[in-house]
Motif scaffolding. Structure first.
Motif, PDB file in Angstrom:
ATOM      1  N   LEU A 281      47.055 -94.531 -22.283  1.00 57.19           N
ATOM      2  CA  LEU A 281      46.163 -95.100 -23.460  1.00 57.19           C
ATOM      3  C   LEU A 281      45.296 -96.249 -22.804  1.00 57.19           C
ATOM      4  N   ARG A 282      46.262 -97.152 -21.875  1.00 58.00           N
ATOM      5  CA  ARG A 282      45.614 -98.238 -21.557  1.00 58.00           C
ATOM      6  C   ARG A 282      44.558 -98.125 -20.558  1.00 58.00           C
ATOM      7  N   THR A 283      44.653 -97.201 -19.508  1.00 59.14           N
ATOM      8  CA  THR A 283      43.655 -96.952 -18.499  1.00 59.14           C
ATOM      9  C   THR A 283      42.462 -96.398 -19.154  1.00 59.14           C
ATOM     10  N   PRO A 284      42.403 -95.532 -19.842  1.00 57.67           N
ATOM     11  CA  PRO A 284      40.805 -95.070 -20.250  1.00 57.67           C
ATOM     12  C   PRO A 284      40.300 -96.021 -21.272  1.00 57.67           C
ATOM     13  N   LEU A 285      41.105 -96.554 -22.007  1.00 60.52           N
ATOM     14  CA  LEU A 285      40.523 -97.521 -23.104  1.00 60.52           C
ATOM     15  C   LEU A 285      39.911 -98.629 -22.252  1.00 60.52           C
ATOM     16  N   THR A 286      40.404 -99.084 -21.090  1.00 65.20           N
ATOM     17  CA  THR A 286      39.776-100.277 -20.402  1.00 65.20           C
ATOM     18  C   THR A 286      38.614 -99.894 -19.684  1.00 65.20           C
ATOM     19  N   SER A 287      38.425 -98.308 -19.021  1.00 62.44           N
ATOM     20  CA  SER A 287      37.378 -97.948 -18.515  1.00 62.44           C
ATOM     21  C   SER A 287      36.377 -97.890 -19.662  1.00 62.44           C
ATOM     22  N   ILE A 288      36.443 -97.372 -20.834  1.00 57.97           N
ATOM     23  CA  ILE A 288      35.486 -97.338 -21.915  1.00 57.97           C
ATOM     24  C   ILE A 288      35.054 -98.558 -22.083  1.00 57.97           C
ATOM     25  N   SER A 289      35.735 -99.594 -22.475  1.00 54.55           N
ATOM     26  CA  SER A 289      35.401-100.932 -22.823  1.00 54.55           C
ATOM     27  C   SER A 289      34.541-101.643 -21.638  1.00 54.55           C
ATOM     28  N   GLY A 290      34.951-101.341 -20.392  1.00 58.00           N
ATOM     29  CA  GLY A 290      34.174-101.910 -19.291  1.00 58.00           C
ATOM     30  C   GLY A 290      32.933-101.149 -19.315  1.00 58.00           C
ATOM     31  N   ASN A 291      32.829 -99.853 -19.301  1.00 54.39           N
ATOM     32  CA  ASN A 291      31.519 -99.108 -19.495  1.00 54.39           C
ATOM     33  C   ASN A 291      30.791 -99.521 -20.437  1.00 54.39           C
TER      34      ASN A 291
END
Length: 266
Positions: A49-59
């Motif tokens: 959960l953490r990795t894609p959420l971090t990517s979505i937030s950054g993008n």
């Protein structure tokens, strides 16, 4: 005679105490194993959960603060990355829902006879929509093969294995999805032409004990931990078995399901 009787009773008491202690130790061992599996699963969920959420937030932050400074191609790529991460999160949630359907009691699995051709076809159809560039060949027996199963859960297993073949095969361009009768069992296979499974990862492949600190290939979130743990749990709940091995041209995951509700011994 009395002393002999007391001696026998004493021996019986010691034997019963020994059996009780052995049962308690076994119960404690099972509890410890379940707690370890629970911890591994929670660690896997956290990572997935953490990795894609971090990517979505950054993008999303990039689009909010630098939208006008980005060219059209870069914008499209960022939107595409957000979409891919969202799809990955959806599949993680699907796995979590599968776990809740299993529960802690195997009796909760509702098994009804299903045609393997339909189950394999549904899994292959879902996969082709996500990965149109990867060829999937489906092979089923000439005669209709009916297998007692929860079709939603088995489709989830097949989807996880197909997806895994792409993300971890890296070079995978073709996958063979098949099912056949083997005595009292139905044998399912997902075989790819990718790079195979690193030998050091074959042990503990299905129990979530993979080293999550090791860099994953590709984008870093395409790991095997949660998906394969869910596969193992679903197949066990069906009274089946699962294994994986490397072939001359890639990797193969297989699982077996009993053909009757009176489950045969593996």
């Amino acid at each position: 005679t009395t002393s002999v009787l007391f001696s026998i009773l004493g021996e019986c008491a010691l034997a019963l105490e020994s059996l009780h202690n052995a049962a308690e130790k076994e119960k404690a061992a099972v509890f410890a194993k379940n707690e370890q599996l629970r911890a591994n699963l929670l660690r896997s969920i956290s990572h997935d959960l953490r990795t894609p959420l971090t990517s979505i937030s950054g993008n999303a932050d990039t689009l909010l603060h630098s939208y006008n400074a980005l060219d059209e191609q870069t914008r499209k790529q960022i939107f595409s990355d957000i979409y891919d991460d969202a799809q990955w999160l959806i599949r993680v949630v699907e796995n979590l829902l599968s776990i809740t359907r299993i529960g802690n009691d195997q009796a909760k699995i509702s098994k009804e006879p299903e045609a393997v051709e339909e189950v394999l076809g549904e899994a292959a159809g879902k996969f082709r929509k996500r990965f149109p560039s990867v060829s999937v060949e489906v092979h089923v027996p000439d005669d209709v093969l009916m297998v007692p199963m929860d079709p939603i859960l088995i489709v989830q297993v097949l989807s996880n294995l197909l997806e895994n073949a792409v993300f971890h095969g890296e070079t995978t361009s073709r996958i063979s999805l098949s099912a056949r009768r083997d005595g009292q069992w139905a044998c399912f296979s997902v075989q790819d032409d990718g790079r195979g499974i690193p030998p050091q990862k074959l042990h503990g492949l299905f129990d979530g004990t993979l080293d999550r600190t090791e860099p994953a290939p590709g984008d870093g979130k395409r790991n095997m931990g949660l998906g394969l743990s869910v596969c193992q749990a679903i197949i066990r709940a069906h009274g089946g078995t699962m294994e994986a091995h490397n072939t001359e041209s890639g990797a193969e995951f297989t699982f077996r399901l009993p053909l009757s509700k009176e489950e045969p011994q593996p």
